[in-house]
Design an enzyme around this catalytic site. Structure first.
Site, mmCIF file in Angstrom:
data_model
loop_
_atom_site.group_PDB
_atom_site.id
_atom_site.type_symbol
_atom_site.label_atom_id
_atom_site.label_comp_id
_atom_site.label_asym_id
_atom_site.label_seq_id
_atom_site.Cartn_x
_atom_site.Cartn_y
_atom_site.Cartn_z
ATOM 1 N N LEU A 39 39.762 37.797 34.727
ATOM 2 C CA LEU A 39 40.483 38.450 33.631
ATOM 3 C C LEU A 39 41.635 37.553 33.205
ATOM 4 O O LEU A 39 42.506 37.230 34.022
ATOM 5 C CB LEU A 39 41.047 39.805 34.058
ATOM 6 C CG LEU A 39 40.094 40.936 34.418
ATOM 7 C CD1 LEU A 39 39.479 40.733 35.805
ATOM 8 C CD2 LEU A 39 40.834 42.275 34.389
ATOM 9 N N PHE A 48 48.571 41.600 34.761
ATOM 10 C CA PHE A 48 48.409 40.234 34.241
ATOM 11 C C PHE A 48 47.218 39.532 34.894
ATOM 12 O O PHE A 48 46.559 40.102 35.750
ATOM 13 C CB PHE A 48 49.724 39.455 34.330
ATOM 14 C CG PHE A 48 50.869 40.195 33.676
ATOM 15 C CD1 PHE A 48 50.964 40.271 32.306
ATOM 16 C CD2 PHE A 48 51.807 40.864 34.443
ATOM 17 C CE1 PHE A 48 51.993 40.989 31.694
ATOM 18 C CE2 PHE A 48 52.840 41.579 33.847
ATOM 19 C CZ PHE A 48 52.938 41.643 32.477
ATOM 20 N N GLY A 49 46.894 38.312 34.436
ATOM 21 C CA GLY A 49 45.624 37.667 34.761
ATOM 22 C C GLY A 49 45.169 37.828 36.201
ATOM 23 O O GLY A 49 45.942 37.636 37.126
ATOM 24 N N SER A 50 43.911 38.163 36.436
ATOM 25 C CA SER A 50 43.451 38.494 37.771
ATOM 26 C C SER A 50 41.930 38.401 37.874
ATOM 27 O O SER A 50 41.278 37.819 37.014
ATOM 28 C CB SER A 50 43.952 39.886 38.162
ATOM 29 O OG SER A 50 43.828 40.764 37.066
ATOM 30 N N ARG A 51 41.362 39.012 38.915
ATOM 31 C CA ARG A 51 39.939 38.856 39.212
ATOM 32 C C ARG A 51 39.389 40.132 39.836
ATOM 33 O O ARG A 51 40.093 40.836 40.558
ATOM 34 C CB ARG A 51 39.781 37.677 40.185
ATOM 35 C CG ARG A 51 38.438 37.577 40.888
ATOM 36 C CD ARG A 51 38.427 36.384 41.810
ATOM 37 N NE ARG A 51 37.208 36.304 42.598
ATOM 38 C CZ ARG A 51 36.828 35.246 43.289
ATOM 39 N NH1 ARG A 51 37.594 34.172 43.309
ATOM 40 N NH2 ARG A 51 35.702 35.258 43.977
#
Length: 222
Positions: A93, A183-186
């Site tokens: 993401l 915020f940006g992640s997986r």
């Protein structure tokens, strides 16, 4: 319909401080420019309706738990997948993706395990077992046995908090909202080998809508 998740309030308030300071200092142009920041932060927490909010999904269907890009789809990776035989789908993401997470499969939530950790970039292989994360395991009784789906929220370099809003023992529906990552992640999803993976590396997926795996139906097996 798109709403803003309640987690947006504190982050948006902090992001609005520079614009407020500029306005109080009489710097109108700077204040207007800086006002973009809290708006962008609020937009990060957007929570759109999805097909799974309206339409029931059958017991053979596994959907994406997150918006993003498939980094890997195939046999469970060593050091990433839980013990046993699994197929794995890993989704990255970016900061621009919707970060509301959804249950990939319906059933009883058997396990919820939070593990503190590091904040490596989420696209790195080692982030799956070194980063802060929450593992969730869903089981569902079907004719012929029990199906189990394991999935994992993993924070990344920018994401510093995982939010999980479900607890052990809850009955979840496929595509139900279960939390978010800031915020940006997986996200990783693990399904048994008898389920067919229907996505590939590089493919964009949508939480609650994109079917990422499916068990063969009884009619297919006969």
């Amino acid at each position: 319909m798109v709403t803003i998740d309640r987690e947006a309030a504190p982050a948006t308030a902090v992001a609005a401080v520079p614009a407020l300071v500029a306005a109080l200092a009489g710097r109108r142009g700077a204040a207007l420019t800086l006002a973009v920041l809290p708006a962008a932060v609020a937009l990060f927490f957007r929570d759109p309706d999805r097909t799974s909010d309206r339409d029931p999904l059958d017991a053979d269907t596994v959907v994406s738990p997150a918006d993003g890009k498939v980094m890997y789809a195939g046999p469970g990776q060593e050091g990433v997948a839980p013990e046993g035989e699994w197929q794995q789908v890993s989704i990255f993401l970016s900061a621009f993706d919707v970060h509301i997470n959804r249950a990939p499969y319906g059933g009883r939530l058997r396990e919820v395990t939070y593990r503190p950790g590091r904040w490596l970039a989420a696209y790195k292989h080692e982030s799956a077992h070194l980063n802060e994360r929450t593992d969730l395991v869903i089981e569902r009784e079907v004719p012929g046995g029990t199906r189990v789906v394991h999935f994992r929220q993993i924070v990344g370099l920018m994401a510093r908090r995982v939010v999980t809003r479900v607890a052990v023992g809850e009955e979840l529906t496929t595509g139900q909202r279960i939390g978010l990552m800031k915020f940006g992640s997986r996200m990783d999803v693990f399904v048994p080998p008898e389920a067919d993976l229907l996505v590939r590396s590089g493919q964009r997926v949508v939480a609650g809508e994109t079917v990422i795996a499916r068990w063969p139906s009884q009619s297919d097996a006969t």
